[in-house]
Scaffold this motif. Structure first.
Motif, PDB file in Angstrom:
ATOM      1  N   GLY A   1       0.789  -1.221   0.000  1.00  0.00           N
ATOM      2  CA  GLY A   1       0.000   0.000   0.000  1.00  0.00           C
ATOM      3  C   GLY A   1       0.823   1.274   0.000  1.00  0.00           C
ATOM      4  N   ARG A   2       2.133   1.146   0.024  1.00  0.00           N
ATOM      5  CA  ARG A   2       3.014   2.321   0.026  1.00  0.00           C
ATOM      6  C   ARG A   2       3.644   2.508  -1.350  1.00  0.00           C
ATOM      7  N   ARG A   3       4.042   3.738  -1.635  1.00  0.00           N
ATOM      8  CA  ARG A   3       4.738   4.037  -2.883  1.00  0.00           C
ATOM      9  C   ARG A   3       6.189   3.577  -2.747  1.00  0.00           C
ATOM     10  N   VAL A   4       6.637   2.752  -3.709  1.00  0.00           N
ATOM     11  CA  VAL A   4       7.982   2.186  -3.672  1.00  0.00           C
ATOM     12  C   VAL A   4       8.685   2.376  -5.014  1.00  0.00           C
ATOM     13  N   ARG A   5       9.997   2.234  -4.979  1.00  0.00           N
ATOM     14  CA  ARG A   5      10.822   2.228  -6.182  1.00  0.00           C
ATOM     15  C   ARG A   5      11.319   0.798  -6.379  1.00  0.00           C
ATOM     16  N   VAL A   6      11.245   0.317  -7.617  1.00  0.00           N
ATOM     17  CA  VAL A   6      11.650  -1.045  -7.932  1.00  0.00           C
ATOM     18  C   VAL A   6      12.673  -1.002  -9.053  1.00  0.00           C
ATOM     19  N   SER A   7      13.767  -1.740  -8.875  1.00  0.00           N
ATOM     20  CA  SER A   7      14.775  -1.887  -9.921  1.00  0.00           C
ATOM     21  C   SER A   7      14.942  -3.364 -10.210  1.00  0.00           C
ATOM     22  N   GLY A   8      15.114  -3.675 -11.483  1.00  0.00           N
ATOM     23  CA  GLY A   8      15.325  -5.061 -11.868  1.00  0.00           C
ATOM     24  C   GLY A   8      15.246  -5.229 -13.367  1.00  0.00           C
ATOM     25  N   VAL A   9      15.252  -6.477 -13.788  1.00  0.00           N
ATOM     26  CA  VAL A   9      15.201  -6.808 -15.212  1.00  0.00           C
ATOM     27  C   VAL A   9      13.748  -6.999 -15.613  1.00  0.00           C
ATOM     28  N   PHE A  10      13.343  -6.280 -16.651  1.00  0.00           N
ATOM     29  CA  PHE A  10      11.964  -6.306 -17.134  1.00  0.00           C
ATOM     30  C   PHE A  10      11.789  -7.414 -18.159  1.00  0.00           C
ATOM     31  N   GLY A  11      10.606  -8.041 -18.146  1.00  0.00           N
ATOM     32  CA  GLY A  11      10.333  -9.095 -19.115  1.00  0.00           C
ATOM     33  C   GLY A  11       8.847  -9.266 -19.373  1.00  0.00           C
ATOM     34  N   ILE A  12       8.552 -10.160 -20.321  1.00  0.00           N
ATOM     35  CA  ILE A  12       7.176 -10.475 -20.716  1.00  0.00           C
ATOM     36  C   ILE A  12       7.047 -11.991 -20.741  1.00  0.00           C
ATOM     37  N   SER A  13       5.946 -12.505 -20.176  1.00  0.00           N
ATOM     38  CA  SER A  13       5.690 -13.954 -20.242  1.00  0.00           C
ATOM     39  C   SER A  13       4.220 -14.197 -20.531  1.00  0.00           C
ATOM     40  N   GLN A  14       3.906 -15.382 -21.015  1.00  0.00           N
ATOM     41  CA  GLN A  14       2.526 -15.756 -21.307  1.00  0.00           C
ATOM     42  C   GLN A  14       1.690 -15.865 -20.034  1.00  0.00           C
ATOM     43  N   GLU A  15       2.306 -16.386 -18.943  1.00  0.00           N
ATOM     44  CA  GLU A  15       1.563 -16.621 -17.706  1.00  0.00           C
ATOM     45  C   GLU A  15       1.223 -15.337 -16.958  1.00  0.00           C
ATOM     46  N   SER A  16       2.221 -14.471 -16.787  1.00  0.00           N
ATOM     47  CA  SER A  16       2.000 -13.302 -15.934  1.00  0.00           C
ATOM     48  C   SER A  16       1.970 -11.979 -16.684  1.00  0.00           C
ATOM     49  N   GLY A  17       2.176 -11.993 -17.964  1.00  0.00           N
ATOM     50  CA  GLY A  17       2.195 -10.738 -18.721  1.00  0.00           C
ATOM     51  C   GLY A  17       3.507 -10.014 -18.506  1.00  0.00           C
ATOM     52  N   VAL A  18       3.438  -8.724 -18.167  1.00  0.00           N
ATOM     53  CA  VAL A  18       4.664  -7.957 -17.941  1.00  0.00           C
ATOM     54  C   VAL A  18       5.105  -8.131 -16.498  1.00  0.00           C
ATOM     55  N   TYR A  19       6.424  -8.246 -16.295  1.00  0.00           N
ATOM     56  CA  TYR A  19       6.947  -8.494 -14.953  1.00  0.00           C
ATOM     57  C   TYR A  19       8.326  -7.869 -14.793  1.00  0.00           C
ATOM     58  N   ILE A  20       8.747  -7.776 -13.551  1.00  0.00           N
ATOM     59  CA  ILE A  20      10.102  -7.367 -13.212  1.00  0.00           C
ATOM     60  C   ILE A  20      10.684  -8.416 -12.266  1.00  0.00           C
ATOM     61  N   ASP A  21      11.886  -8.890 -12.572  1.00  0.00           N
ATOM     62  CA  ASP A  21      12.659  -9.692 -11.629  1.00  0.00           C
ATOM     63  C   ASP A  21      13.491  -8.689 -10.842  1.00  0.00           C
ATOM     64  N   ALA A  22      13.012  -8.330  -9.652  1.00  0.00           N
ATOM     65  CA  ALA A  22      13.554  -7.206  -8.897  1.00  0.00           C
ATOM     66  C   ALA A  22      14.823  -7.546  -8.139  1.00  0.00           C
ATOM     67  N   THR A  23      15.746  -6.591  -8.155  1.00  0.00           N
ATOM     68  CA  THR A  23      16.954  -6.672  -7.341  1.00  0.00           C
ATOM     69  C   THR A  23      16.885  -5.695  -6.173  1.00  0.00           C
ATOM     70  N   PHE A  24      16.004  -4.690  -6.298  1.00  0.00           N
ATOM     71  CA  PHE A  24      15.839  -3.701  -5.233  1.00  0.00           C
ATOM     72  C   PHE A  24      14.379  -3.260  -5.180  1.00  0.00           C
ATOM     73  N   ILE A  25      13.830  -3.189  -3.966  1.00  0.00           N
ATOM     74  CA  ILE A  25      12.504  -2.602  -3.716  1.00  0.00           C
ATOM     75  C   ILE A  25      12.630  -1.804  -2.427  1.00  0.00           C
ATOM     76  N   GLY A  26      12.307  -0.523  -2.506  1.00  0.00           N
ATOM     77  CA  GLY A  26      12.398   0.319  -1.320  1.00  0.00           C
ATOM     78  C   GLY A  26      11.386   1.440  -1.368  1.00  0.00           C
ATOM     79  N   PRO A  27      11.060   1.984  -0.212  1.00  0.00           N
ATOM     80  CA  PRO A  27      10.063   3.072  -0.167  1.00  0.00           C
ATOM     81  C   PRO A  27      10.586   4.334  -0.842  1.00  0.00           C
ATOM     82  N   VAL A  28       9.659   5.070  -1.447  1.00  0.00           N
ATOM     83  CA  VAL A  28       9.989   6.360  -2.037  1.00  0.00           C
ATOM     84  C   VAL A  28       9.837   7.400  -0.950  1.00  0.00           C
ATOM     85  N   ALA A  29      10.845   8.232  -0.786  1.00  0.00           N
ATOM     86  CA  ALA A  29      10.771   9.286   0.230  1.00  0.00           C
ATOM     87  C   ALA A  29       9.674  10.277  -0.129  1.00  0.00           C
ATOM     88  N   ASP A  30       8.839  10.585   0.839  1.00  0.00           N
ATOM     89  CA  ASP A  30       7.740  11.529   0.611  1.00  0.00           C
ATOM     90  C   ASP A  30       8.217  12.953   0.663  1.00  0.00           C
TER      91      ASP A  30
END
Length: 124
Positions: free
Chosen positions: A95-124
């Motif tokens: 429920g919080r605003r976050v920043r995500v970094s990782g490798v972006f991809g597309i698959s039949q099962e999940s559609g668009v996705y990111i294999d994330a290496t970093f997820i952290g809150p965005v400073a308000d």
């Protein structure tokens, strides 16, 4: 002889300081090109970003349909977070605003996705 040793030590110290500054400015991450992309752009033009390392931001949610966390933007576009290799649990960020970094991809099962290496809150 003494001057040579002194100048060599000064040169080594300068190289150390420059490399330390460079690493700190880049957060220790790879200096490879990381694209700052919106969730909207990732979902509307996914082939442009497939296989690239991207950084994006949105609200962290959970997709019951896919069984994975997802990143949602203001327009209700979503990108699945297929994998996360970080150590911090994500439940506290739901429920919080976050920043995500990782490798972006597309698959039949999940559609668009990111294999994330970093997820952290965005400073308000």
């Amino acid at each position: 002889m003494g001057r040579t040793v002194m100048y060599t030590a000064i040169a080594a110290l300068a190289v150390f300081l420059l490399s330390a500054t460079f690493v700190l400015q880049h957060g220790g991450e790879s200096i490879a090109s990381v694209r700052q992309v919106s969730v909207h752009d990732l979902t509307t033009g996914p082939s442009l970003f497939e296989g690239q390392h991207v950084t994006t931001a949105g609200v962290l949610g959970f997709s019951e349909e896919h069984g994975h966390y997802q990143l949602v933007d203001e327009g209700n576009f979503a990108v699945i977070i297929r994998e996360y290799r970080g150590g911090a649990p994500l439940d506290d960020l739901l429920g919080r605003r976050v920043r995500v970094s990782g490798v972006f991809g597309i698959s039949q099962e999940s559609g668009v996705y990111i294999d994330a290496t970093f997820i952290g809150p965005v400073a308000d």
